[in-house]
Design an enzyme around this catalytic site. Structure first.
Site, short mmCIF file in Angstrom:
data_model
loop_
_atom_site.label_atom_id
_atom_site.label_comp_id
_atom_site.label_asym_id
_atom_site.label_seq_id
_atom_site.Cartn_x
_atom_site.Cartn_y
_atom_site.Cartn_z
N LYS A 6 0.84 -1.20 0.00
CA LYS A 6 0.00 0.00 0.00
C LYS A 6 0.88 1.25 0.00
O LYS A 6 2.01 1.21 0.47
CB LYS A 6 -0.84 0.03 1.29
N ARG A 39 -10.51 -11.28 1.99
CA ARG A 39 -11.34 -12.36 1.45
C ARG A 39 -10.62 -13.70 1.53
O ARG A 39 -11.25 -14.74 1.60
CB ARG A 39 -11.76 -12.02 0.01
#
Ligand code: BES
Ligand code: MN
Ligand code: ZN
Length: 497
Positions: free
Chosen positions: A280, A354
């Protein structure tokens, strides 16, 4: 802090500060009339003189002498006809905001007979006592564990809330409100704890501590070796890049009948999300300590259950891992076989939530769930869609979705449903595995839920994307305790009597 309920006459109940509500126009609640009588018409005089406008959420404090109280706090409650539950919450929040740093050591709050619009579930005295209880705990929350200079200790140490009687229903409602607030505060503590302390094993220790504190909670923790044996390869793939090993944490609260199927809660517990090899950008990355917000809400909800003992069975599963980019980390392009047997091509290691959730969703089948609800700070796209107001809700069952929406509406901890149409599923197509872990920029929240849905086929399931609601940024940076109120309300509405 001492919180209690009292059904004694206001006039003879001593406190440093008496708190009543005054509407902008129209009839007063009985409490306010009684207080005014005890004060020889002072409140009417103040209103006439313009010192009290009644505008919703505006507080005024007036010194009194020679009475049961040293001062009077009046909070405006707006117009009687358009006083929504949200307006009432705002007024009570303003009262606590004014009380918490004020000079009063004790307060007597007489507001539970305020006239509020809506069905009894949001407007009855029980409902208002629940709200007041929750806001008391929520507003007096502080997190100063890591400040070497502690803030000056608060003068306020006793709050008494006036109720019309001493019945069980009123007490239970108030206590549920307090417990909900404390559950939220536990969720906030976990979220606010820095990521060098709050790692997967620390989270597992919190679950073990809950089991020590409450007989009604049992905790089991699976370590990386046990997960490897079972084939929970996607959780392991996320944890691989960190020196902190992942954990699968299971907590059980069994308050219902043995044969009652459990309500299963699943929480994303990424204790820090760097993105992994798909790193990120640096700005604001500290906020990725809140990436365990889903699991924190599961912990908070379990605490509320343990404290209020409803007749329901609830199993909580937390998938805890740290998403870091060291030499052992997963690479974009890696293909992993999930616990379900389906294969996943990890095209972006930053779509890790996920990956930990899919194995947990497969694992919970063994509990033969009534429903499964997962909570996750899953997608930045959800913040773009709904901002900080609503949690994203996606579900494979309309009844479950509607019940969760209603619980969110009742508590002000709102959710908004997004579609989970089959047409979105093809965005997850992979050339090399059964599916990719990303679906491109369009509809990012939906494709993330589509991914999860492939592991939740065998039961009624809902997914709450709390990326925008679990914490606040900027000056007010901190965990919110959401969606604990929504979850508690939903579970209580399914508890046996
Ligand atoms: N934890 C983040 C989602 C997130 C980002 C929540 C910012 C709150 C604020 C999640 O693991 C993530 O990185 N998601 C990616 C998915 C993308 C790579 C498909 C995202 O939202 O950008
Ligand atoms: Mn991520
Ligand atoms: Zn994440």
């Amino acid at each position: 802090m001492n919180f209690s309920l009292s059904s004694k006459a206001i006039a003879t109940t001593k406190a440093d500060c008496l708190v009543v509500g005054v509407p902008e126009k129209g009839d007063w609640p009985e409490s306010t009339t009684h207080a005014d009588e005890a004060l020889d018409g002072l409140i009417k005089k103040l209103q006439k003189a313009g010192d009290i406008t009644g505008k919703n959420g505006i507080t005024g404090v007036f010194p009194l002498d020679g009475r049961s109280w040293s001062r009077l706090m009046v909070v405006g409650t707006g117009k009687n006809d358009d006083r929504t539950p949200a307006n009432f919450r705002k007024a009570v929040t303003a009262v606590l905001g004014a009380l918490k740093d004020g000079p009063s050591k004790s307060a007597l709050i007489a507001m539970a007979d305020t006239q509020v619009k809506g069905e009894p579930a949001v407007s009855s005295e029980e409902a208002l006592l629940n709200v007041i209880g929750r806001i008391l705990e929520e507003q007096l929350y502080t997190f100063s564990e890591f400040k070497s200079e502690k803030p000056a200790s608060r003068k306020l140490n006793k709050v008494t809330v006036v109720a019309s009687g001493s019945g069980k229903a009123l007490k239970e409602a108030f206590n549920l409100g307090l417990a909900t607030g404390r559950g939220m505060n536990f969720t906030r503590d976990l979220g606010n704890t820095p990521p060098n302390i709050c790692h997967p094993i620390w989270l597992a220790d919190q679950a073990k501590q809950l089991a020590k504190d409450y007989d009604s909670i049992k905790t089991e923790v699976l370590d990386e070796k046990q997960m490897e044996k079972m084939g929970m390869n996607t959780i392991l793939a996320v944890g691989k890049g960190s020196t902190q090993p992942p954990r699968l944490i299971v907590m059980e609260y069994r308050g219902g009948k043995t044969k009652d199927k459990p309500y299963v809660l699943v929480g994303k517990g990424i204790t820090f999300d760097t993105g992994g090899i798909s790193l990120k950008p640096g700005e604001g990355m500290d906020e990725m300590k809140y990436d365990m917000g889903g699991s924190a809400s599961v912990f908070g909800t379990m605490k509320v259950l343990a404290e209020t003992k409803p007749k329901i069975n609830v199993v909580a599963v937390v998938a805890a891992a740290e998403n870091m980019p060291d030499g052992g980390a997963s690479r974009p392009g890696d293909i992993v076989t999930t616990l379900s047997g389906q294969t996943v091509e990890i095209l972006n290691t930053d779509a890790e939530g996920r990956l930990v959730l899919c194995d947990a969703l497969t694992y919970v089948k063994k509990f033969d769930p009534e429903v499964v609800i997962d909570m996750a700070t899953l997608t930045g796209a959800c913040i773009i869609a709904l901002g900080n107001q609503a949690t994203g809700l996606l579900a494979n069952n309309d009844e479950l979705a509607n019940e969760l929406l209603a619980a969110g509406e009742r508590t002000g901890d709102r959710a908004w449903r997004l579609p989970l149409w089959d047409e979105y599923q093809s965005q997850l197509d992979s050339n090399f595995a059964d599916m990719a872990n990303i679906g491109g920029r369009p509809a990012g929240t939906i494709t993330a839920a589509c991914f999860l849905s492939r592991f939740a086929k065998d039961y009624r399931w809902a997914h709450l994307d709390i990326a925008g609601t679990a914490w606040l940024s900027g000056k007010a940076k901190g965990a919110t305790g959401r969606p604990v109120p929504l979850l508690v309300d939903y579970l209580m509405s399914h508890a046996g009597k």
